[in-house]
Design an enzyme around this catalytic site. Structure first.
Site, PDB file in Angstrom:
ATOM      1  N   ASN A  22       0.879  -1.177   0.000  1.00 48.43           N
ATOM      2  CA  ASN A  22       0.000   0.000   0.000  1.00 48.43           C
ATOM      3  C   ASN A  22       0.917   1.227   0.000  1.00 48.43           C
ATOM      4  O   ASN A  22       1.472   1.593   1.025  1.00 48.43           O
ATOM      5  CB  ASN A  22      -0.884  -0.038   1.255  1.00 48.43           C
ATOM      6  CG  ASN A  22      -1.872   1.118   1.289  1.00 48.43           C
ATOM      7  OD1 ASN A  22      -1.842   1.998   0.425  1.00 48.43           O
ATOM      8  ND2 ASN A  22      -2.720   1.132   2.288  1.00 48.43           N
TER       9      ASN A  22
ATOM     10  N   LYS B 214       3.255   0.796   3.163  1.00 49.28           N
ATOM     11  CA  LYS B 214       2.829  -0.234   4.109  1.00 49.28           C
ATOM     12  C   LYS B 214       2.916  -1.577   3.402  1.00 49.28           C
ATOM     13  O   LYS B 214       2.576  -1.656   2.218  1.00 49.28           O
ATOM     14  CB  LYS B 214       1.397   0.035   4.579  1.00 49.28           C
ATOM     15  CG  LYS B 214       1.295   1.330   5.353  1.00 49.28           C
ATOM     16  CD  LYS B 214      -0.120   1.799   5.482  1.00 49.28           C
ATOM     17  CE  LYS B 214      -0.150   3.180   6.110  1.00 49.28           C
ATOM     18  NZ  LYS B 214      -1.451   3.815   6.014  1.00 49.28           N
TER      19      LYS B 214
ATOM     20  N   ARG C  55      -2.665  -2.003  -3.409  1.00 50.07           N
ATOM     21  CA  ARG C  55      -3.873  -1.216  -3.204  1.00 50.07           C
ATOM     22  C   ARG C  55      -3.774   0.037  -4.076  1.00 50.07           C
ATOM     23  O   ARG C  55      -2.756   0.729  -4.044  1.00 50.07           O
ATOM     24  CB  ARG C  55      -3.979  -0.801  -1.745  1.00 50.07           C
ATOM     25  CG  ARG C  55      -5.208   0.012  -1.489  1.00 50.07           C
ATOM     26  CD  ARG C  55      -5.178   0.629  -0.130  1.00 50.07           C
ATOM     27  NE  ARG C  55      -6.491   1.191   0.160  1.00 50.07           N
ATOM     28  CZ  ARG C  55      -6.685   2.147   1.045  1.00 50.07           C
ATOM     29  NH1 ARG C  55      -5.685   2.639   1.727  1.00 50.07           N
ATOM     30  NH2 ARG C  55      -7.888   2.617   1.258  1.00 50.07           N
TER      31      ARG C  55
ATOM     32  N   ARG D  16     -12.378  15.545   7.579  1.00 56.71           N
ATOM     33  CA  ARG D  16     -13.093  15.925   6.350  1.00 56.71           C
ATOM     34  C   ARG D  16     -14.553  16.254   6.674  1.00 56.71           C
ATOM     35  O   ARG D  16     -15.170  15.612   7.508  1.00 56.71           O
ATOM     36  CB  ARG D  16     -13.020  14.787   5.326  1.00 56.71           C
ATOM     37  CG  ARG D  16     -11.616  14.640   4.735  1.00 56.71           C
ATOM     38  CD  ARG D  16     -11.481  13.395   3.911  1.00 56.71           C
ATOM     39  NE  ARG D  16     -10.833  12.316   4.635  1.00 56.71           N
ATOM     40  CZ  ARG D  16     -10.727  11.062   4.208  1.00 56.71           C
ATOM     41  NH1 ARG D  16     -11.240  10.720   3.047  1.00 56.71           N
ATOM     42  NH2 ARG D  16     -10.125  10.155   4.933  1.00 56.71           N
TER      43      ARG D  16
ATOM     44  N   GLY E 215     -11.435   7.911   8.042  1.00 57.71           N
ATOM     45  CA  GLY E 215     -12.318   8.116   6.893  1.00 57.71           C
ATOM     46  C   GLY E 215     -13.594   7.330   7.138  1.00 57.71           C
ATOM     47  O   GLY E 215     -13.564   6.291   7.797  1.00 57.71           O
TER      48      GLY E 215
ATOM     49  N   GLY F 259     -13.949   4.944  10.401  1.00 66.88           N
ATOM     50  CA  GLY F 259     -12.566   5.131  10.837  1.00 66.88           C
ATOM     51  C   GLY F 259     -12.253   6.603  10.765  1.00 66.88           C
ATOM     52  O   GLY F 259     -13.147   7.440  10.905  1.00 66.88           O
TER      53      GLY F 259
END
Ligand code: AMP
Length: 420
Positions: free
Chosen positions: A6, A13, A89, A239, A210, A208
């Protein structure tokens, strides 16, 4: 061994699975790439190591990861050839990618073409694939898109009421995110309920840093809360979630703010952080709320309200609800938020058992009351496993849509990797 990568703008990651995906052999994260204070966290079983070192670029990050994976101290792999496939990802697959794919030149080009939709993320994902191709020549690469699962959202739900030609010319539509998590969790939920996914209407609450709420009917995403960019829907850590775009025009035209400032506010200074004035971390916000902080209380009220409202809307979209599923940092860990979200949803058949809710994560995943007509579950997400499953399926020539989630595995060594 199957390596999952990722690759973000300033982080890498990784998670290494045994070929049967039964164990996570190693995992880790290299952070602050390109900054003076870079570091690596590397885990093998229950052993972990934190090492600080500058990591000038992604190529150096891959070299560092290989150094640790090949280190005789950890006995993970003996040579790069031990990596037989790599799963990546990718954040944005535009409308091109409806499912995971094996990487070839055309796929790489299509990923580059999608970069305008995710200018911060897609270029890094491409670097990750190119580095993997260089380090593991001959090993197939698979790319798994966060947006792909939501490509089944029908046109009437994914189109914005903008001039049609504009939407067509520029690909303006709801794309959705966290699709890999929603796909994994919905499959696990069906398995836990011992019911066919094809017969279930469920709402997955990926809560989470997000946040995505996803309406999933018969295993297909039919509506999802995040849209074209990554800030619409329910308020998130930093956000804003949905708000009237007229506010942007007002701030720029009447209040003299620069567009870049407003963009920064929408993405980085809003959500729980903006509302509470304290933190984007739900633990800090709920603790302060419990201690009497009014703005934190309001932040939690706003967060919960939008989730409940969206669940009601999605139940309407699907003509009912069989299951409500909580996942990700807040969804998996906060009994308080789960309880508050479920409050008053009895008209949808949602009723939770307070004791089961309090121990969820340590106890059974089904936290429904015996009288509930719809199930409420707490299901830990595992995006890396979903990517690994797709990687194995595609390298073996199987269609990814039919991949079962295979939950009977050892998660103990897994250290969460996904950027959420
Ligand atoms: P994620 O992006 O999935 O890692 O989730 C991060 C979010 O989960 C942050 O807002 C954390 O505060 C929240 N979180 C993690 N553990 C807990 C907990 N025990 N209670 C409430 N929120 C939590």
């Amino acid at each position: 061994m199957i390596l999952i990568i990722n690759c973000g703008s300033s982080s890498l990651k990784y998670q290494l699975y045994t070929p049967d995906l039964a164990h996570v052999a190693a995992s880790g994260m290299i952070a602050k790439i390109g900054e003076p204070e870079g570091y690596i966290d590397h885990f093998v079983g229950h052993r972990g190591e934190h090492h600080r070192c500058p990591v000038p670029d992604h190529r150096a990050a891959f070299a560092l990861m290989m150094e640790y994976l090949l280190s005789p101290e950890y006995h993970v792999i003996e040579c790069p050839g031990a990596i037989t496939a790599i799963g990546h990802r990718a954040v944005h697959g535009g409308s091109v990618f409806v499912e995971s794919v094996l990487v070839d030149d055309a796929v790489l080009q299509a990923l580059r073409d999608c970069a305008a939709f995710a200018p911060l993320h897609n270029p890094c994902n491409i670097i990750g694939i190119e580095e993997a191709q260089r380090l593991f020549p001959g090993a197939p690469n698979v790319v798994v898109f966060d947006t792909a699962f939501h490509q089944t959202v029908p046109e009437h739900a994914h189109l914005y009421a903008l001039p049609h030609s504009l939407s067509e010319d520029y690909g303006l539509r709801r794309y959705g995110f966290h699709g890999t998590s929603c796909r994994y969790v919905s499959q696990r939920a069906a398995e836990l309920l011992n019911r066919p996914l094809e017969k279930l209407s469920m709402v997955v609450c990926h809560l989470g840093n997000g946040v995505t709420l996803d309406a999933i009917k018969g295993g297909q995403s039919v509506d999802t809360s995040i849209g074209f960019g990554t800030f619409s829907g329910v308020p998130m850590g930093t956000r804003a979630g949905d708000f009237d775009p007229a506010i942007i025009f007002h701030l720029v035209n009447e209040r003299g703010m620069r567009l870049e400032e407003v963009e920064e506010i929408c993405y980085k200074k809003s959500g729980l952080l903006g509302l509470s004035g304290l933190s984007n971390d739900m633990r800090e916000v709920t603790d302060a709320a419990a201690a009497g902080n009014k703005r934190c209380q309001l932040a939690v009220d706003v967060f919960v309200y939008h989730i409940r409202k969206t669940i009601g809307a999605y139940a309407a979209v699907m003509g009912g609800l069989d299951a409500l599923v909580f996942t990700a940092g807040i969804g998996e860990n906060s009994a308080e938020i789960r309880a508050r979200v479920c409050e008053g949803l009895g008209f949808l058949g949602i009723e939770i058992d307070p004791r089961a809710n309090a121990v969820a994560g340590k106890g059974p995943p089904n936290i429904s009351a015996v009288t509930a007509r719809a199930a409420t579950l707490v299901v830990p997400t595992d995006e890396e496993r979903m990517i690994a499953l797709d990687t194995v399926a595609l390298t073996e020539g199987l269609p990814v849509r039919q991949v079962p989630p295979v939950a009977k595995v050892c998660h103990a060594e897994a250290h969460g990797l996904a950027a959420r």
